[in-house]
Enzyme design. Sequence first.
Site, short mmCIF file in Angstrom:
data_model
loop_
_atom_site.label_atom_id
_atom_site.label_comp_id
_atom_site.label_asym_id
_atom_site.label_seq_id
_atom_site.Cartn_x
_atom_site.Cartn_y
_atom_site.Cartn_z
N GLU A 413 37.65 46.42 44.31
CA GLU A 413 39.04 46.61 44.71
C GLU A 413 39.31 48.00 45.26
O GLU A 413 40.09 48.77 44.70
CB GLU A 413 39.95 46.29 43.53
CG GLU A 413 39.80 44.82 43.16
CD GLU A 413 40.77 44.30 42.13
OE1 GLU A 413 40.96 44.98 41.12
OE2 GLU A 413 41.33 43.22 42.34
N GLU A 489 34.99 37.03 40.40
CA GLU A 489 35.85 36.95 39.22
C GLU A 489 36.60 35.63 39.31
O GLU A 489 37.08 35.26 40.39
CB GLU A 489 36.88 38.10 39.18
CG GLU A 489 36.24 39.45 38.97
CD GLU A 489 37.26 40.59 38.95
OE1 GLU A 489 38.41 40.39 38.54
OE2 GLU A 489 36.87 41.70 39.35
C1 GAL Z 1 40.80 41.93 39.01
C2 GAL Z 1 40.04 43.21 38.81
C3 GAL Z 1 39.55 43.36 37.41
C4 GAL Z 1 40.64 43.05 36.44
C5 GAL Z 1 41.16 41.67 36.69
C6 GAL Z 1 42.30 41.30 35.80
O1 GAL Z 1 41.59 42.00 40.12
O2 GAL Z 1 38.97 43.30 39.68
O3 GAL Z 1 39.08 44.66 37.24
O4 GAL Z 1 41.68 43.94 36.62
O5 GAL Z 1 41.65 41.61 37.99
O6 GAL Z 1 42.05 41.46 34.47
#
Ligand code: GAL
Length: 969
Positions: A413, A489
């Site tokens: 990010e 993620e």
């Molecule tokens: C994503 C980010 C993570 C964490 C997650 C939410 O956008 O890459 O580091 O913040 O969201 O828990």
Amino acid sequence: MMDLTNPGPGTGSLPPRAHVEDGLPTLSLNGDWRFHYSDSLAQAPEGIESEGFNDVVWDCLPVPSNWNFHGHGAPVYTNVQFPFPLDPPFVPDANPVGDYRLAFEVGAEFLAGALLRFDGIDNAGTVWLNGALLGTTRGSKLPAEFDVSGLLRLGTNVLVVRVAQFSAASYLEDQDAWWLPGIFRDVTLLAHPAGAVRDVFVHAGYTAAGTGTLRVELDPPMPGAKVEIPALGFKAPLNGAALQGTALDVGVVKPWSAESPSLYELRISTPAQTLRLNVGFRTITVQDAQIKLNGVPLLFRGVNRHEHNPDLGRTVPAEQVLRELKLMKQHNINAIRTAHYAPHPFLLQAADELGFYIIDECDYETHGFEDGQWAGNPSAEPQYRAALLDRMQRLVERDKNHPCVIMWSLGNESGKGENLAAMAEWTKARDPERLVHYEGDWACPYVDVYSRMYLKPADVELIGRQEESPLPDAIQDTHRRNLPFILCEYVHSMGNGPGGLQEYQDLFDKYPRLQGGFVWEWIEHGIRQHTPDGEAYFAYGGDFGEKVHDGNFVIDGMISADLDPRPGLLDYKKVVEPLALSVSHDWRTLTVRNKYDFLDTSHLAFIWRVESASGRITHGTLLVPVTAAGEQTGVVLPLEVHAELAAQRVLTISAVLATDQPWAPAGHEIAWTQQGSPQAPRPALLAHGAPDIARQGHVLSFGPATFSLMTGELSSFKGIALNGPRLTLWRSPTDNDNGKDHAQPGSPRPATTWEDAGLPLLEGRLQSMAHDAGELHVRVRYGVPVARHHVDVDYLWRTDGTAMELSANLTPSTGWGRTWPRVGFDFQLPGEFSQASWTGFGPGQKYPDTGMAAQLGWFSASLEELEVPYVRPQENGARAGVSQLQLATERGGGQSLTFQGTDFSFTLRPWSQEVLSAARHTPDLVADGISYLTLDAAVHGIGTASCGPGVLPPYQLAPAPLSFKVLLS
Ligand code: GAL
């Protein structure tokens, strides 16, 4: 004396190199150091670098550690936002400073040349040895080495480090985690005499012919150096040309994969030393829009892993790392993204050995710049180029010899920009044999994998079909459309959830381009605290007086901070199991589909058991022909299995480890399936005659029960104080109920809509109560303050004098919102009713889109065992698919009450929903002597909207008429 505003890399350190066992003496400088904490640089003592500085009044602090965990300053948690003004490269004056001093003894073995290595200093260190400045460190989770040859002396030496919590480099480390300053990784002195090998890069590949290839770059090249792999009988001179440039064939080898992590010890000897490394032969490629290892497409069953310990912060003991990795293996996880920085090097060593695919990520995130359309984002600002390249180089150089690392990630990010492209370009040139990953630039100009986070299944499916909406630039679009896809993620494991795991897995199984995902996230970052009377709990953002913080968004793991699996991990294990087993309805055949990428089934044993209400009745082992990866086998089940087929029996077949593995003992379950049903036919009411009916004051006796004439609710049954039923449409909001559905931008948070609709305040008004022909009719209208919408419930009671049958018919008015969290009936019992036994799914919780780990059967649990102690208390613990529930005052005895139905859920807890909802931490939950039982006729799903899509349509509960039947005895 500290320039904290320079956006560049640290100064004075040596070019980065690999961490290897190089056969030369080392001295750990971990241990107790002298330490002084100041709230700001202005308050920090002067002259600390001088050898004669008097530090006897200073505290002692263990190194490595985060000083916040040892009584100095306080941890701060933010997600995206910076905890200071966004004013790069400046940081506020109130910038905590930790000063460290260590006097240490050195022997002669270091005097011919030595290096001092810091594996991690958060955030900006300045280092002196014996009064001389060595330089500065930046890049908290990356190593820095200084040449101390000539400065080091026999006997006592004095090492001094000043660490500032924030610097210009903090703008590059905006990860969603606690800000934790300190020398938090090891400090080591390494002998490095003239003539020692500076660095080595081993390239070990695997060919289609089943042989290994080896190329070794030694820096500097050393005449007379030799390389050998004793287990292969391989030996070769390593003098410039032979191995440096061209790969040599080392003959037939066992390839390395996460499923079968074969390692070979490789030794490099020079006249001065012998280096030892573990090599794994494997080749990573991208072909046909797929990532392939040794020619085979991979499926990642991954997690994102931060480093966290509840008592130590980011200083994670090696034993914990090992326990974490073994837990992952035990739960069928095969891949880790080291979110969002280089992990402690031990993790990679253990991952090589136990078998994991690693996306090794650079210590880089600038998410806070998103506020203001990424203006000034370091990814695009030339003055940060050197620092970013330096970070990437230190990551790659440190970890380049680990077979487990299959992708380098530029960071997380951090928007877009030329600096990212430069990092990728350098990485590809230095290590063309691995892939480059970065999620933040969806056009994918410089990466090998199309990676996204939190997409809803429908969008993932489009990508699987290569039908995603096109990029404006046709060339870029073609490039991206032919890249493999991963979700770096997905499914946000915050609180109760994540819901909807199966939908993703079904897509990964269906479309070759979709190569799996990495759950967010592995471990919760709770910090262990104690109440004044000693009760332990986990703290989160805001618990340390932070001015800005992001609350419990840091508690979003599949395991608690002390490594206890949450229900979501058990579900994940089931959903990603590497074997799909299924049994025919007649219990005659078993189908085994091998979903491993490489392994056949010879490491597994297959066992079966048939259970009934009275416990296990038969069990045995099965002979399953060895099934190759990707293949399917049908097995005819022996007669003794299907001879057991009967009502109220459940067959379970499991694949378990046949022998001990380094990460689990023989017998550990890998995959399972079930057939059959435990459900007992609901006994019909015996002759329902004319029960005794009498009124006394506000009480009506009706057979074995009494009712309140004021509310129409039961007040006792069989002499037991039992209050209810009372309609409830609300649940204590989960973190996902409080989330904003990513798939429906702009849609309100479900918990808010439920609160706005008044659900927590639902109250009843008895409309009528009449008995007629041995039946009791109770009509209650439930409404909420202010509003007109309501639900009418007709309760019809019948009894045979002993048991009671309740039929409830529910009719909602118009005007309710789109969903309800539940349709449940609340009862209250004396707190002594603390034991539950049920027939249905168990032993763990299950909601419509979770609980894949729950099995059908017969279970029992105490009030305490029914609860999931989520760090921020919330709805939890529902048992589903229940046909019979017995509540008793003692396990297996005492007074008891039984509820029989067809397919209901229940929760039982020693506190009310209101208490559960108001609680911020687990000690806020205090039993009040009542057992609160809710029988749910219907439940809304969980989803993953705390970050991601909400509850998918099939699992949504819309307000609608409904009937519910239960028999009490
Ligand atoms: C994503 C980010 C993570 C964490 C997650 C939410 O956008 O890459 O580091 O913040 O969201 O828990």
